[in-house]
Motif scaffolding. Structure first.
Motif, PDB file in Angstrom:
ATOM      1  N   ARG A   1       0.835  -1.212   0.000  1.00 32.81           N
ATOM      2  CA  ARG A   1       0.000   0.000   0.000  1.00 32.81           C
ATOM      3  C   ARG A   1       0.865   1.256   0.000  1.00 32.81           C
ATOM      4  NH1 ARG A   1      -5.114  -0.028   3.838  1.00 32.81           N
ATOM      5  NH2 ARG A   1      -5.508   1.834   2.598  1.00 32.81           N
ATOM      6  N   LEU A   2       2.005   1.197   0.698  1.00 32.97           N
ATOM      7  CA  LEU A   2       2.934   2.337   0.660  1.00 32.97           C
ATOM      8  C   LEU A   2       3.484   2.512  -0.752  1.00 32.97           C
ATOM      9  CD1 LEU A   2       4.970   1.712   3.949  1.00 32.97           C
ATOM     10  CD2 LEU A   2       3.165   3.403   3.590  1.00 32.97           C
ATOM     11  N   THR A   3       3.874   1.387  -1.341  1.00 28.50           N
ATOM     12  CA  THR A   3       4.446   1.442  -2.692  1.00 28.50           C
ATOM     13  C   THR A   3       3.425   1.965  -3.691  1.00 28.50           C
ATOM     14  OG1 THR A   3       5.798  -0.456  -2.072  1.00 28.50           O
ATOM     15  CG2 THR A   3       5.673   0.063  -4.413  1.00 28.50           C
ATOM     16  N   ALA A   4       2.171   1.491  -3.562  1.00 28.63           N
ATOM     17  CA  ALA A   4       1.131   1.911  -4.509  1.00 28.63           C
ATOM     18  C   ALA A   4       0.848   3.411  -4.390  1.00 28.63           C
ATOM     19  CB  ALA A   4      -0.146   1.102  -4.256  1.00 28.63           C
ATOM     20  N   ALA A   5       0.839   3.914  -3.158  1.00 31.03           N
ATOM     21  CA  ALA A   5       0.544   5.339  -2.962  1.00 31.03           C
ATOM     22  C   ALA A   5       1.636   6.208  -3.580  1.00 31.03           C
ATOM     23  CB  ALA A   5       0.395   5.641  -1.477  1.00 31.03           C
ATOM     24  N   LEU A   6       2.892   5.782  -3.409  1.00 38.75           N
ATOM     25  CA  LEU A   6       4.000   6.549  -4.003  1.00 38.75           C
ATOM     26  C   LEU A   6       3.952   6.455  -5.528  1.00 38.75           C
ATOM     27  CD1 LEU A   6       6.735   5.502  -1.461  1.00 38.75           C
ATOM     28  CD2 LEU A   6       5.943   7.845  -1.851  1.00 38.75           C
ATOM     29  N   ALA A   7       3.564   5.298  -6.033  1.00 38.58           N
ATOM     30  CA  ALA A   7       3.497   5.116  -7.490  1.00 38.58           C
ATOM     31  C   ALA A   7       2.476   6.053  -8.122  1.00 38.58           C
ATOM     32  CB  ALA A   7       3.172   3.661  -7.817  1.00 38.58           C
ATOM     33  N   GLU A   8       1.410   6.384  -7.384  1.00 39.99           N
ATOM     34  CA  GLU A   8       0.408   7.333  -7.901  1.00 39.99           C
ATOM     35  C   GLU A   8       1.057   8.681  -8.211  1.00 39.99           C
ATOM     36  OE1 GLU A   8      -3.169   7.923  -5.636  1.00 39.99           O
ATOM     37  OE2 GLU A   8      -3.107   5.842  -4.965  1.00 39.99           O
ATOM     38  N   ASP A   9       2.123   8.975  -7.486  1.00 37.17           N
ATOM     39  CA  ASP A   9       2.882  10.210  -7.637  1.00 37.17           C
ATOM     40  C   ASP A   9       3.974  10.084  -8.693  1.00 37.17           C
ATOM     41  OD1 ASP A   9       2.346  12.431  -6.232  1.00 37.17           O
ATOM     42  OD2 ASP A   9       3.812  12.115  -4.632  1.00 37.17           O
ATOM     43  N   GLY A  10       4.063   8.900  -9.293  1.00 36.43           N
ATOM     44  CA  GLY A  10       5.181   8.632 -10.188  1.00 36.43           C
ATOM     45  C   GLY A  10       6.478   8.438  -9.429  1.00 36.43           C
ATOM     46  N   ALA A  11       6.362   8.080  -8.145  1.00 36.92           N
ATOM     47  CA  ALA A  11       7.543   7.951  -7.282  1.00 36.92           C
ATOM     48  C   ALA A  11       7.719   6.505  -6.841  1.00 36.92           C
ATOM     49  CB  ALA A  11       7.401   8.851  -6.058  1.00 36.92           C
ATOM     50  N   GLY A  12       8.951   6.191  -6.444  1.00 29.51           N
ATOM     51  CA  GLY A  12       9.259   4.864  -5.916  1.00 29.51           C
ATOM     52  C   GLY A  12       9.595   4.956  -4.444  1.00 29.51           C
ATOM     53  N   PRO A  13       9.801   3.806  -3.781  1.00 29.34           N
ATOM     54  CA  PRO A  13      10.136   3.797  -2.345  1.00 29.34           C
ATOM     55  C   PRO A  13      11.331   4.697  -2.010  1.00 29.34           C
ATOM     56  CG  PRO A  13       9.633   1.578  -3.086  1.00 29.34           C
ATOM     57  CD  PRO A  13       9.631   2.438  -4.325  1.00 29.34           C
ATOM     58  N   ALA A  14      12.325   4.747  -2.900  1.00 28.52           N
ATOM     59  CA  ALA A  14      13.519   5.555  -2.612  1.00 28.52           C
ATOM     60  C   ALA A  14      13.229   7.056  -2.656  1.00 28.52           C
ATOM     61  CB  ALA A  14      14.635   5.207  -3.598  1.00 28.52           C
ATOM     62  N   ASP A  15      12.060   7.429  -3.182  1.00 34.47           N
ATOM     63  CA  ASP A  15      11.681   8.848  -3.215  1.00 34.47           C
ATOM     64  C   ASP A  15      11.014   9.302  -1.916  1.00 34.47           C
ATOM     65  OD1 ASP A  15      12.558   9.328  -5.891  1.00 34.47           O
ATOM     66  OD2 ASP A  15      10.829   8.163  -6.574  1.00 34.47           O
ATOM     67  N   LEU A  16      10.809   8.363  -0.996  1.00 35.28           N
ATOM     68  CA  LEU A  16      10.306   8.746   0.322  1.00 35.28           C
ATOM     69  C   LEU A  16      11.499   9.235   1.146  1.00 35.28           C
ATOM     70  CD1 LEU A  16       7.755   8.771   2.165  1.00 35.28           C
ATOM     71  CD2 LEU A  16       8.497   6.541   3.022  1.00 35.28           C
ATOM     72  N   ASP A  17      11.352  10.391   1.789  1.00 32.53           N
ATOM     73  CA  ASP A  17      12.507  11.010   2.439  1.00 32.53           C
ATOM     74  C   ASP A  17      12.573  10.779   3.945  1.00 32.53           C
ATOM     75  OD1 ASP A  17      13.777  12.456   0.140  1.00 32.53           O
ATOM     76  OD2 ASP A  17      11.737  13.220   0.000  1.00 32.53           O
ATOM     77  N   ALA A  18      11.442  10.481   4.584  1.00 34.51           N
ATOM     78  CA  ALA A  18      11.459  10.236   6.030  1.00 34.51           C
ATOM     79  C   ALA A  18      10.111   9.703   6.476  1.00 34.51           C
ATOM     80  CB  ALA A  18      11.768  11.522   6.812  1.00 34.51           C
ATOM     81  N   VAL A  19      10.133   9.019   7.615  1.00 32.35           N
ATOM     82  CA  VAL A  19       8.894   8.639   8.309  1.00 32.35           C
ATOM     83  C   VAL A  19       8.965   9.230   9.715  1.00 32.35           C
ATOM     84  CG1 VAL A  19       7.451   6.750   9.163  1.00 32.35           C
ATOM     85  CG2 VAL A  19       8.749   6.458   7.038  1.00 32.35           C
ATOM     86  N   PHE A  20       7.910   9.898  10.134  1.00 32.63           N
ATOM     87  CA  PHE A  20       7.809  10.416  11.500  1.00 32.63           C
ATOM     88  C   PHE A  20       6.766   9.573  12.233  1.00 32.63           C
ATOM     89  CE2 PHE A  20       9.217  13.973   8.877  1.00 32.63           C
ATOM     90  CZ  PHE A  20      10.347  14.378   9.580  1.00 32.63           C
ATOM     91  N   VAL A  21       7.191   8.935  13.316  1.00 31.42           N
ATOM     92  CA  VAL A  21       6.315   7.985  14.016  1.00 31.42           C
ATOM     93  C   VAL A  21       5.760   8.645  15.276  1.00 31.42           C
ATOM     94  CG1 VAL A  21       6.174   5.700  15.069  1.00 31.42           C
ATOM     95  CG2 VAL A  21       7.732   6.093  13.143  1.00 31.42           C
ATOM     96  N   THR A  22       4.432   8.683  15.377  1.00 29.19           N
ATOM     97  CA  THR A  22       3.791   9.380  16.499  1.00 29.19           C
ATOM     98  C   THR A  22       3.977   8.651  17.818  1.00 29.19           C
ATOM     99  OG1 THR A  22       1.683   8.263  16.000  1.00 29.19           O
ATOM    100  CG2 THR A  22       2.027  10.484  15.078  1.00 29.19           C
ATOM    101  N   HIS A  23       3.829   7.290  17.795  1.00 28.82           N
ATOM    102  CA  HIS A  23       3.952   6.528  19.049  1.00 28.82           C
ATOM    103  C   HIS A  23       4.140   5.055  18.749  1.00 28.82           C
ATOM    104  CE1 HIS A  23      -0.351   6.296  18.199  1.00 28.82           C
ATOM    105  NE2 HIS A  23      -0.536   5.401  19.144  1.00 28.82           N
ATOM    106  N   THR A  24       4.203   4.258  19.808  1.00 27.50           N
ATOM    107  CA  THR A  24       4.707   2.891  19.676  1.00 27.50           C
ATOM    108  C   THR A  24       3.631   1.847  19.409  1.00 27.50           C
ATOM    109  OG1 THR A  24       4.598   2.676  22.087  1.00 27.50           O
ATOM    110  CG2 THR A  24       6.711   3.357  21.133  1.00 27.50           C
TER     111      THR A  24
END
Ligand SMILES: [Zn+2]
Ligand SMILES: [Zn+2]
Length: 275
Positions: A38-61
């Motif tokens: 699902r992450l890959t598909a969402a980025l693909a909608e943007d014409g982007a790949g996994p390596a085009d994601l720059d960071a993940v900010f995690v709210t909690h555990t």
């Protein structure tokens, strides 16, 4: 000309959360608790790949906000994961493979200091929730100058403390929990101690509490600044989008507000909101 900033809820609720935020050439996620495809598909909608994601900010555990599937995704694409320092320790113990992120230098703290990744600057602030470690909201500043936009995200919180409100003021978009309808929660047949936990001050925001929080945020912001509200983390059993929206609408009509309000879903991404 940089691409227009946007937010794109990919999934929201107790089965998994992820919010994609884009600004200029930068893409970040707030939480990554959903399957890799699902992450890959969402980025693909943007014409982007996994390596085009720059960071993940995690709210909690809690596992619906960062899961082992996200570990594999971030390791493969070399994506740094930011969380409160004490949450990094908890994640290392609770999420399979998280230590590999640490060894790769991809598990990084975000606490009092702002973190800038490309065109996105993230500031964390604490919110009350019963997860191991701490729970954070994020205020993200996107772009610069006249094109600057802000997004504030807080998806799991028992109440909105007075000292958290300033982090929401004048945000172009607010992503805020609207977890449950109290009547549906209390008639859900769930164990009373679980209901009391959810409804308690360190649990989850009810529709009414969320609407009151939005009323305060919009009421204390400069007129017209807050343009989009995304209601997040709706309970599948104890809420419905129309109830969450209705609670907001009642206060909005009384306030004469003109803010666009959406409810994010568990199973479907969207809406994609240009800012
Ligand atoms: Zn959650
Ligand atoms: Zn939680």
């Amino acid at each position: 000309m940089p691409a227009q900033a946007y937010i794109y809820p990919l999934a929201s609720g107790s089965l998994g959360n992820a919010l994609l935020v884009g600004a200029g050439g930068t893409r970040v996620l707030v939480d990554a608790g959903i399957p890799r495809r699902r992450l890959t598909a969402a980025l693909a909608e943007d014409g982007a790949g996994p390596a085009d994601l720059d960071a993940v900010f995690v709210t909690h555990t809690h596992g619906d906000h960062f899961c082992s599937a996200a570990v594999g995704f971030c390791l493969a694409a070399n994506v740094p994961v930011y969380a409160a320092a004490e949450n990094l320790d908890h994640l290392a113990r609770s999420v399979t493979g998280f230590v590999k992120l640490e060894r790769a230098g991809l598990a990084r703290p975000i606490d009092g200091e702002a973190v800038t990744v490309g065109d996105v600057t993230a500031e964390a602030f604490p919110v009350p929730h019963d997860s191991p470690g701490t729970c954070q909201g994020f205020r993200l500043t996107l772009g610069r100058g006249r094109a600057r936009r802000t997004v504030t995200v807080a998806t799991d919180l028992g109440h909105l403390p007075a000292d958290a409100v300033p982090h929401f003021l004048d945000a172009t978009a607010v992503v805020l929990e609207s977890n449950h309808d109290p009547d549906l929660l209390w008639s859900s047949g769930r164990p009373v101690d679980l209901i009391e936990r959810i409804a308690g001050p360190n649990g989850h925001l009810s529709n009414e509490a969320s609407a009151e929080a939005v009323a305060e945020i919009v009421g204390r912001s400069h007129p017209g600044r807050v343009r989009h509200i995304v209601l997040a983390h709706l309970s599948r059993d104890c809420n419905r989008p129309e109830l969450a929206l209705e609670a907001q609408g009642f206060l909005a009509r009384r306030q004469g507000r003109t803010v666009r309000i959406f409810a994010a879903g568990q199973y479907h991404a969207g809406p994609r909101i240009p800012l």
